[in-house]
Design an enzyme around this catalytic site. Structure first.
Site, PDB file in Angstrom:
ATOM      1  N   GLU A 197      40.303  32.541  40.723  1.00 40.46           N
ATOM      2  CA  GLU A 197      41.533  33.065  41.328  1.00 40.46           C
ATOM      3  C   GLU A 197      41.184  33.956  42.516  1.00 40.46           C
ATOM      4  OE1 GLU A 197      43.778  35.028  38.246  1.00 40.46           O
ATOM      5  OE2 GLU A 197      44.058  33.184  37.100  1.00 40.46           O
ATOM      6  N   HIS A 216      49.368  33.762  38.854  1.00 42.45           N
ATOM      7  CA  HIS A 216      49.111  34.714  37.766  1.00 42.45           C
ATOM      8  C   HIS A 216      50.206  35.785  37.704  1.00 42.45           C
ATOM      9  CE1 HIS A 216      45.554  36.263  35.168  1.00 42.45           C
ATOM     10  NE2 HIS A 216      46.705  36.629  34.636  1.00 42.45           N
TER      11      HIS A 216
END
Length: 243
Positions: A197, A216
């Site tokens: 990420e 997220h």
């Protein structure tokens, strides 16, 4: 002390904190409702398949024939992998939509009251994957859960089933998921967490059909942010008062 404005502690050096006698306090439960709602909304969006037509309709096109094949939540079977706090909240929301609920969690005994209280049938992972119309994951990331859903497990799922991962990146093998979606062996998926990420350039997930990606944020809402902040602030005050 260290207050974690969230639940996961994977990005905190816990041994270093223990060595320095630093208490680490997560905001457990404060964003659980946000994640549970995200899951049900994502499943509904994937099953219905009608909410990406704004541009076409606004331009005067009428893709009705393509979109009348959407499916309802009612009567579908939901499989919940990981039956902790968030998993149980998902089950309660799903029951309100009249879904049948399967659950898998090897850490919770078959006689635990949570199964009956949430009207959830406890089954093994393979049975859950093969029977469910929608699967949602709520497990931590560790050696036993890394790649928990890889190609063999995804192959057990119905070809029109949908998958949601709002737990941890790495629980789902992204390359295998992308391959299943491209080949039409899976109905759709929503991912809020990823192995890396942000996603790297030329990610295997780029351009995959029937795939929803969010950064997220399943547990991040105006309401949950306020609850998380208040909870951590209160616990910091308690810790300081004890010094």
């Amino acid at each position: 002390m260290l207050g974690r404005l969230g639940v996961g502690l994977y990005n905190i050096d816990l041994p270093a904190c223990r060595a320095r006698e630093i208490d680490v306090i997560p905001a457990s439960g404060a964003n659980a409702d946000s994640v549970a709602e995200y899951v049900l909304l994502a499943i509904g969006t994937l099953l219905r398949g009608a909410f990406a037509a704004t541009g076409e309709v606004a331009a005067g096109r009428w893709p009705r024939d393509r979109l009348i094949g959407g499916r309802e939540l009612a009567g579908k079977t939901l499989g919940i992998v990981g039956f902790g706090d968030i998993g149980r909240r998902v089950a309660r929301l799903a029951e309100a939509f009249r879904m049948r609920i399967l659950g898998h969690d090897p850490l919770i005994s078959a006689t635990h009251a949570d199964w009956s209280e949430t009207k959830t049938e406890m089954v093994g992972l393979e049975e859950l994957l093969s029977r469910a119309d929608a699967v949602t994951l709520h497990v931590p990331l560790g050696p036993e859960t890394h790649g928990l859903l890889s190609a063999p497990q995804l192959a057990l799922m119905k070809p029109d089933a949908v998958l949601v991962n709002a737990a941890r990146g790495g629980v789902v093998e992204e390359e295998a998921l992308a391959a299943a979606l491209r080949a039409g062996r899976l109905g759709g998926a929503a991912l809020d967490v990823f192995e890396t990420e942000p996603l790297p350039p030329a990610s295997v997930l780029a351009g995959v059909p029937n795939l929803l990606l969010t950064p997220h944020i399943a547990g991040a809402t105006v309401e949950s942010n306020a609850r998380v902040s208040s909870l951590i602030a209160a616990r910091v005050l308690v810790a300081l008062a004890m010094c």
